[in-house]
Write an enzyme that holds these catalytic residues in place. Structure first.
Site, PDB file in Angstrom:
ATOM      1  N   GLU A  90      44.657  26.140  46.407  1.00  0.00           N
ATOM      2  CA  GLU A  90      45.400  26.520  45.208  1.00  0.00           C
ATOM      3  C   GLU A  90      46.054  27.888  45.396  1.00  0.00           C
ATOM      4  OE1 GLU A  90      43.080  24.260  41.653  1.00  0.00           O
ATOM      5  OE2 GLU A  90      42.255  26.169  42.261  1.00  0.00           O
ATOM      6  N   CYS A 103      49.334  34.890  44.249  1.00  0.00           N
ATOM      7  CA  CYS A 103      47.970  35.035  44.760  1.00  0.00           C
ATOM      8  C   CYS A 103      47.735  33.940  45.795  1.00  0.00           C
ATOM      9  CB  CYS A 103      46.987  34.938  43.593  1.00  0.00           C
ATOM     10  SG  CYS A 103      45.277  35.105  44.082  1.00  0.00           S
ATOM     11  N   CYS A 110      35.199  28.551  51.120  1.00  0.00           N
ATOM     12  CA  CYS A 110      34.776  29.855  51.651  1.00  0.00           C
ATOM     13  C   CYS A 110      33.323  29.765  52.057  1.00  0.00           C
ATOM     14  CB  CYS A 110      34.956  30.934  50.588  1.00  0.00           C
ATOM     15  SG  CYS A 110      34.633  32.596  51.205  1.00  0.00           S
ATOM     16  N   CYS A 114      29.459  34.219  47.596  1.00  0.00           N
ATOM     17  CA  CYS A 114      29.306  35.181  46.485  1.00  0.00           C
ATOM     18  C   CYS A 114      28.832  34.429  45.231  1.00  0.00           C
ATOM     19  CB  CYS A 114      30.613  35.913  46.220  1.00  0.00           C
ATOM     20  SG  CYS A 114      31.197  36.820  47.661  1.00  0.00           S
ATOM     21  N   GLY A 155      39.020  31.838  49.693  1.00  0.00           N
ATOM     22  CA  GLY A 155      38.668  32.260  51.043  1.00  0.00           C
ATOM     23  C   GLY A 155      38.600  33.761  51.218  1.00  0.00           C
ATOM     24  N   GLU A 156      37.977  34.165  52.327  1.00  0.00           N
ATOM     25  CA  GLU A 156      37.902  35.585  52.705  1.00  0.00           C
ATOM     26  C   GLU A 156      38.928  35.785  53.822  1.00  0.00           C
ATOM     27  OE1 GLU A 156      36.490  38.715  52.203  1.00  0.00           O
ATOM     28  OE2 GLU A 156      37.699  39.102  53.985  1.00  0.00           O
ATOM     29  N   SER A 187      42.673  41.441  49.964  1.00  0.00           N
ATOM     30  CA  SER A 187      41.415  41.752  49.312  1.00  0.00           C
ATOM     31  C   SER A 187      40.263  41.194  50.142  1.00  0.00           C
ATOM     32  CB  SER A 187      41.422  41.113  47.919  1.00  0.00           C
ATOM     33  OG  SER A 187      40.174  41.275  47.315  1.00  0.00           O
ATOM     34  N   SER A 209      36.224  44.659  47.599  1.00  0.00           N
ATOM     35  CA  SER A 209      35.445  44.209  46.438  1.00  0.00           C
ATOM     36  C   SER A 209      34.059  44.833  46.493  1.00  0.00           C
ATOM     37  CB  SER A 209      35.302  42.682  46.443  1.00  0.00           C
ATOM     38  OG  SER A 209      36.556  42.096  46.316  1.00  0.00           O
ATOM     39  N   LEU A 210      33.725  45.621  45.504  1.00  0.00           N
ATOM     40  CA  LEU A 210      32.447  46.328  45.522  1.00  0.00           C
ATOM     41  C   LEU A 210      31.459  45.701  44.531  1.00  0.00           C
ATOM     42  CD1 LEU A 210      31.253  48.743  46.992  1.00  0.00           C
ATOM     43  CD2 LEU A 210      32.060  50.206  45.152  1.00  0.00           C
ATOM     44  N   HIS A 211      31.809  45.656  43.284  1.00  0.00           N
ATOM     45  CA  HIS A 211      31.064  44.990  42.212  1.00  0.00           C
ATOM     46  C   HIS A 211      29.712  45.606  41.859  1.00  0.00           C
ATOM     47  CE1 HIS A 211      34.332  42.380  42.799  1.00  0.00           C
ATOM     48  NE2 HIS A 211      33.778  41.496  43.583  1.00  0.00           N
ATOM     49  N   HIS A 286      34.923  35.501  34.325  1.00  0.00           N
ATOM     50  CA  HIS A 286      34.836  34.251  33.566  1.00  0.00           C
ATOM     51  C   HIS A 286      33.735  33.409  34.185  1.00  0.00           C
ATOM     52  CE1 HIS A 286      38.508  35.803  32.127  1.00  0.00           C
ATOM     53  NE2 HIS A 286      38.915  35.921  33.372  1.00  0.00           N
ATOM     54  N   CYS A 329      40.802  35.089  38.192  1.00  0.00           N
ATOM     55  CA  CYS A 329      40.011  35.497  39.345  1.00  0.00           C
ATOM     56  C   CYS A 329      38.703  34.724  39.446  1.00  0.00           C
ATOM     57  CB  CYS A 329      39.677  36.980  39.238  1.00  0.00           C
ATOM     58  SG  CYS A 329      41.034  37.987  39.730  1.00  0.00           S
TER      59      CYS A 329
HETATM   60  S1  SF4 Z   1      34.592  35.927  46.149  1.00  0.00           S
HETATM   61 FE1  SF4 Z   1      35.958  35.632  47.888  1.00  0.00          FE
HETATM   62  S2  SF4 Z   1      34.628  35.977  49.684  1.00  0.00           S
HETATM   63 FE2  SF4 Z   1      33.255  35.634  47.932  1.00  0.00          FE
HETATM   64  S3  SF4 Z   1      32.814  33.436  48.003  1.00  0.00           S
HETATM   65 FE3  SF4 Z   1      34.593  33.725  46.629  1.00  0.00          FE
HETATM   66  S4  SF4 Z   1      36.378  33.409  47.921  1.00  0.00           S
HETATM   67 FE4  SF4 Z   1      34.628  33.770  49.272  1.00  0.00          FE
END
Ligand code: SF4
Length: 346
Positions: A90, A103, A110, A114, A155-156, A187, A209-211, A286, A329
């Site tokens: 997507e 985006c 992935c 996470c 994906g990463e 990102s 991405s820290l979070h 979300h 997101c």
């Molecule tokens: S946040 Fe990004 S790196 Fe983490 S599982 Fe989702 S797509 Fe993969």
């Protein structure tokens, strides 16, 4: 036959090496493809007839096309692209007043797991080629309106770094789409060797991405923390910023309800980011099935923003877009769509 769509100039040069083309031909071909959108060698009129014939005999040009799209009431559009073997990705087009962002996805699914992410639930189903990454831009009807690109879809990106770097080269080169690297952001959840390679080979922007500023808490959200702790990454970025100007860095921070927006979090953020020139982006969350995580309310996000600003951190709060079509997101997933389909050639 080899598909020329998605190739970098060096790759086109490589394929033409043994075919006796003049030195400038690869660049002419790249410009036809990426700047004039001519996908037919016979129409490349600054090449001789013989050269066009030779190209036709060994190569073709085919860009991915979306299968369908859904549109949000806020104007956000989510495109579905087939990637072959019954798999899909997507891509979200997000129009705003003064800019429009696309985006991009970089993998099918992935493997990073996470906790808060819908794509993670899908698991890993394959890498995207540079052509499949670039095709998400080339293939949509709003292409001419796009001002910014973000690698924040499925994906990463640094887990598919070679294809991602090739796609960035095509997006930013004068023979390619010639977009400004300042308008492109990759990102990552923080894969240190990938960050190092990306910074040395691309001048696009980087978002980490820290979070959470606490190691244990971050581990529960993002398993990558056990492999590449954020302290190592931030140390690296600090020393990198000392040596070279790195004014293209931002920190992404999803704000979860009752989890990561306390005064202690703000204090720890200021501590771990000390000495770094960064902007912090607070992102609404979300819920996705299978976790208890919920998004913080807007007023909680705003008060966390105030706390971070008081500590001297430049902080912005992002708005949610495309929520009604699951394009916001962390909501991208094509798991439900898997069905048999023929293989594709890009
Ligand atoms: S946040 Fe990004 S790196 Fe983490 S599982 Fe989702 S797509 Fe993969």
């Amino acid at each position: 036959l080899i598909n020329f769509f998605g190739l970098t100039l060096t790759q086109i040069q490589h394929h033409l090496k043994s075919l006796d083309f003049p030195q400038f031909a690869p660049e002419q071909i790249a410009r036809w493809i990426y700047q004039k959108n001519i996908f037919d060698f016979s129409k490349m009129t600054n090449l001789s007839l013989l050269q066009r014939q030779k190209l036709d005999d060994s190569f073709f040009i085919n860009a991915p096309k979306p299968l369908s799209f859904v549109q949000s009431e806020d104007g956000t559009k989510k495109y579905l692209f087939p990637t072959g073997n019954g798999k899909f990705i997507e891509t979200a087009f997000i129009p705003e007043k003064n800019r429009s962002t696309l985006c991009l996805s970089s993998q099918v699914g992935c493997k990073m797991g996470c906790l808060f992410c819908m794509t993670a639930k899908q698991g890993f189903q394959g890498q995207l080629s540079a052509a499949q990454i670039i095709g998400q831009f080339q293939g949509i009807e709003e292409k001419e309106r796009i001002t910014n690109l973000v690698y924040m879809g499925m994906g990463e990106p640094l887990d598919n770094i070679d294809e991602v770097l090739s796609s960035l080269e095509v997006f930013t080169s004068p023979w390619g789409y010639a977009l400004s690297p300042k308008k492109i952001t990759l990102s990552t959840i923080g894969i240190l060797p990938g960050i190092q390679k990306f910074l040395s080979q691309s001048s696009c922007r980087l978002a980490l991405s820290l979070h959470s500023p606490f190691e244990e808490e971050r581990k529960t959200l993002m398993p990558i923390q056990t492999v590449y702790p954020f302290s190592e990454i931030l140390d690296f970025l600090r020393s990198y910023q000392k040596e070279k100007t790195l004014d293209r860095l931002s920190i992404e921070y999803i704000v979860f309800k009752d989890l990561n927006h306390s005064p202690a979090h703000a204090k720890a953020m200021a501590r771990i980011l000390q000495g770094l020139k960064v902007r912090v982006n607070l992102i609404p969350y979300h819920p996705v099935p299978g976790t208890d995580l919920e998004g913080a309310r807007e007023d909680q996000m705003l008060s966390f923003q105030v706390k971070l600003k008081e500590k001297g951190l430049m902080t912005t709060v992002r708005k949610s877009r495309g929520l009604d079509i699951d394009a916001a997101c962390g909501l991208l997933s094509t798991k439900a769509l898997l069905k048999p389909e023929k293989d594709l050639d890009y």
